[in-house]
Design an enzyme around this catalytic site. Sequence first.
Site, mmCIF file in Angstrom:
data_model
loop_
_atom_site.group_PDB
_atom_site.id
_atom_site.type_symbol
_atom_site.label_atom_id
_atom_site.label_comp_id
_atom_site.label_asym_id
_atom_site.label_seq_id
_atom_site.Cartn_x
_atom_site.Cartn_y
_atom_site.Cartn_z
ATOM 1 N N LYS A 76 -18.832 -8.856 -12.632
ATOM 2 C CA LYS A 76 -17.969 -9.970 -12.230
ATOM 3 C C LYS A 76 -18.611 -10.908 -11.206
ATOM 4 C CE LYS A 76 -13.412 -8.126 -13.350
ATOM 5 N NZ LYS A 76 -12.039 -7.997 -12.918
ATOM 6 N N ASP A 112 -7.735 -13.127 -13.223
ATOM 7 C CA ASP A 112 -7.050 -12.017 -12.538
ATOM 8 C C ASP A 112 -6.088 -12.565 -11.478
ATOM 9 O OD1 ASP A 112 -8.329 -9.979 -13.952
ATOM 10 O OD2 ASP A 112 -10.007 -9.903 -12.540
ATOM 11 N N ALA A 135 -9.431 -2.057 -0.752
ATOM 12 C CA ALA A 135 -10.279 -3.226 -0.442
ATOM 13 C C ALA A 135 -11.461 -3.299 -1.398
ATOM 14 C CB ALA A 135 -10.754 -3.142 1.009
ATOM 15 N N ASN A 158 -7.183 0.104 3.997
ATOM 16 C CA ASN A 158 -8.071 0.756 3.047
ATOM 17 C C ASN A 158 -8.581 2.066 3.628
ATOM 18 O OD1 ASN A 158 -9.749 0.649 0.585
ATOM 19 N ND2 ASN A 158 -11.448 0.584 2.040
ATOM 20 N N THR A 160 -11.421 3.433 3.745
ATOM 21 C CA THR A 160 -12.547 3.170 4.648
ATOM 22 C C THR A 160 -12.162 1.946 5.486
ATOM 23 O OG1 THR A 160 -14.019 3.974 2.918
ATOM 24 C CG2 THR A 160 -15.053 2.753 4.734
#
Length: 280
Positions: A76, A112, A135, A158, A160
């Site tokens: 992407k 999207d 994330a 998130n 992390t």
Amino acid sequence: MGQQVRCGQGETQQLGIIGFPLGHTLSPLVHNWGFSKFGLDAVYTAWPTPPEDLESMVERIRSEPIAGLSVTIPHKTAIIPFLDSITGLAHAVGAVNTVFWRDGKLWGDNTDVAGFAKPLAVRDVRSGSALVLGAGGAALAVIVGLQELGIGPLYLANRTDEKAEELAAHFDINFIPWAERGRCRTRILVNTTPIGMAGKFEGLSPWNKYDFEKGQLAYDIVYNPGETRFLREAQSLGVNVIMGVEMFLYQALEQFRIWTGRDLPVDETRRLLEQALYGT
Ligand code: ATR
């Protein structure tokens, strides 16, 4: 030279999805059904494309009658340098999921964003606070979609924490430590993590059921299974939900419109997807 798919072009137009590994994808089902519905001479195929073949794949688009591509993980962002131009939305997200021709130029767009935002827009949800869980790549389009709708303030948590902190700074939104997410009370909750997805994460939820509040809206971008634990628990507490199949549906409708200029019927396409996914 590529062009938009139209009737009677005399040469079968090819389209396809590139990604690696590609696994099972519903995109060929939707687009081929759409082409036959409108009598368009086009065929949509799955093209598994390892990263080392990405550049030659884009070269193929320029030399063969290929009218468009869906782009998925891991291409992407990597595909952007090989295109002639990208839309403002693709730029904002930093990722392309749709390649198409316009005036002899190969463009990248990101459907999207519309795929995520449309289910909110049709429910007239255009304001209020939102907490995004996760994330990774999917969170980018979700955050841009929420911002496009004017929803805010936005919060990001998130597993992390550093990743959420970095992304929150990039989009100028609020960072919430993962361990404290349950204390962040917002009107909208969005799951962009794979937690709850069929396979090793099935039956898990990124949210503690006791932290839901009446009047909230829970949106899961996971579409298999249709009803994740996150959504099931939300519903059991009277919280409104949006299922992940809605995002898949609207991003596909938007791609079809870009490539063909035609609008597929929403409810009929949803039924096609639900039948394929859940056999209902
Ligand atoms: P990507 O979208 O970058 O390919 P992913 O594996 O689909 O990545 O994961 C998307 C997000 O879900 C990531 O932010 C990930 O958190 P980390 O940044 O900590 O890896 C999050 N995620 C994945 N598995 C998770 C889990 N078991 N619990 C909580 N969060 C998880």
